[in-house]
Scaffold this active site. Structure first.
Site, mmCIF file in Angstrom:
data_model
loop_
_atom_site.group_PDB
_atom_site.id
_atom_site.type_symbol
_atom_site.label_atom_id
_atom_site.label_comp_id
_atom_site.label_asym_id
_atom_site.label_seq_id
_atom_site.Cartn_x
_atom_site.Cartn_y
_atom_site.Cartn_z
ATOM 1 N N HIS A 48 -3.942 0.079 12.241
ATOM 2 C CA HIS A 48 -4.561 -0.162 11.178
ATOM 3 C C HIS A 48 -5.139 -1.301 11.304
ATOM 4 O O HIS A 48 -5.055 -1.859 12.504
ATOM 5 C CB HIS A 48 -3.257 -0.370 10.253
ATOM 6 C CG HIS A 48 -2.568 0.629 9.832
ATOM 7 N ND1 HIS A 48 -1.602 0.478 8.495
ATOM 8 C CD2 HIS A 48 -2.449 1.870 10.108
ATOM 9 C CE1 HIS A 48 -0.941 1.621 8.371
ATOM 10 N NE2 HIS A 48 -1.597 2.506 9.201
ATOM 11 N N GLU A 50 -5.434 -4.265 10.000
ATOM 12 C CA GLU A 50 -4.922 -5.634 10.345
ATOM 13 C C GLU A 50 -4.336 -5.835 11.581
ATOM 14 O O GLU A 50 -4.254 -6.764 12.034
ATOM 15 C CB GLU A 50 -3.629 -5.850 8.953
ATOM 16 C CG GLU A 50 -3.943 -5.514 7.777
ATOM 17 C CD GLU A 50 -4.022 -4.299 7.196
ATOM 18 O OE1 GLU A 50 -4.238 -3.154 7.652
ATOM 19 O OE2 GLU A 50 -3.315 -3.829 6.240
ATOM 20 N N CYS A 78 0.578 -2.827 4.488
ATOM 21 C CA CYS A 78 1.611 -1.946 4.447
ATOM 22 C C CYS A 78 2.904 -2.565 4.764
ATOM 23 O O CYS A 78 2.574 -3.594 5.395
ATOM 24 C CB CYS A 78 1.362 -0.592 5.095
ATOM 25 S SG CYS A 78 1.050 -0.703 7.081
ATOM 26 N N CYS A 81 2.101 -3.668 8.915
ATOM 27 C CA CYS A 81 0.878 -4.633 8.945
ATOM 28 C C CYS A 81 1.850 -6.069 8.339
ATOM 29 O O CYS A 81 1.529 -7.022 9.034
ATOM 30 C CB CYS A 81 -0.181 -4.332 8.195
ATOM 31 S SG CYS A 81 -0.964 -3.092 8.958
HETATM 32 ZN ZN LIG Z 1 -0.945 -1.200 7.618
#
Ligand SMILES: [Zn+2]
Length: 143
Positions: A48, A50, A78, A81
């Site tokens: 992801h 991040e 999420c 992250c």
């Molecule tokens: Zn994430």
């Protein structure tokens, strides 16, 4: 956030959901790292924006603590992250669009501001939210 949006647009080339992230140095202006989602491009479930941005910023600083830094991301992080953000000790999280289906920084959960944790970054949400969510809406409409 403009830089994060530019990053988000790069994700689409690799077939990834357009989310972009930037880590700013403690001076507030220097960009330490930027990243976009590379889950499809790299076949990596943890890639992801991040997580990648936090890893790159730490590599650049030469240490895992990102104290004083700000993470800017186009979509609410999420759970994974939010965990990475908490572990990195960034001082501030700025995000654009809310993620009502999976958000862990205010929507479904609020991990980074859980009072049981000893490090809680400041959170600023809704920055260029319309642009951030429009990018996502267009991406999913085109699929
Ligand atoms: Zn994430």
């Amino acid at each position: 956030m403009r830089l994060a949006l530019d990053e988000a647009e790069l994700a689409v080339r690799g077939g990834d959901v357009p989310v972009g992230a930037v880590v700013l140095a403690p001076d507030g202006g220097t960009v330490l790292a930027s990243a976009h989602n590379e889950r499809e491009a790299g076949g990596d479930p943890t890639a992801h924006a991040e997580v990648l941005a936090v890893r790159r910023a730490a590599a650049r600083l030469g240490e895992w603590r990102l104290a004083g830094c700000t993470l800017v991301v186009t979509l609410e992080p999420c759970t994974m992250c939010a965990g990475a953000i908490q572990q990195s000790r960034v001082d501030r999280v700025v995000y654009g669009a809310r993620d009502e289906k999976a958000g862990a920084v205010g929507s479904l959960w609020d991990l980074v501001r859980d009072r049981r944790l000893n490090h809680r970054p400041e959170v600023i949400e809704g920055v260029l939210a319309d642009e951030c969510s429009r990018l996502l809406t267009e991406f999913f409409r085109n699929r």
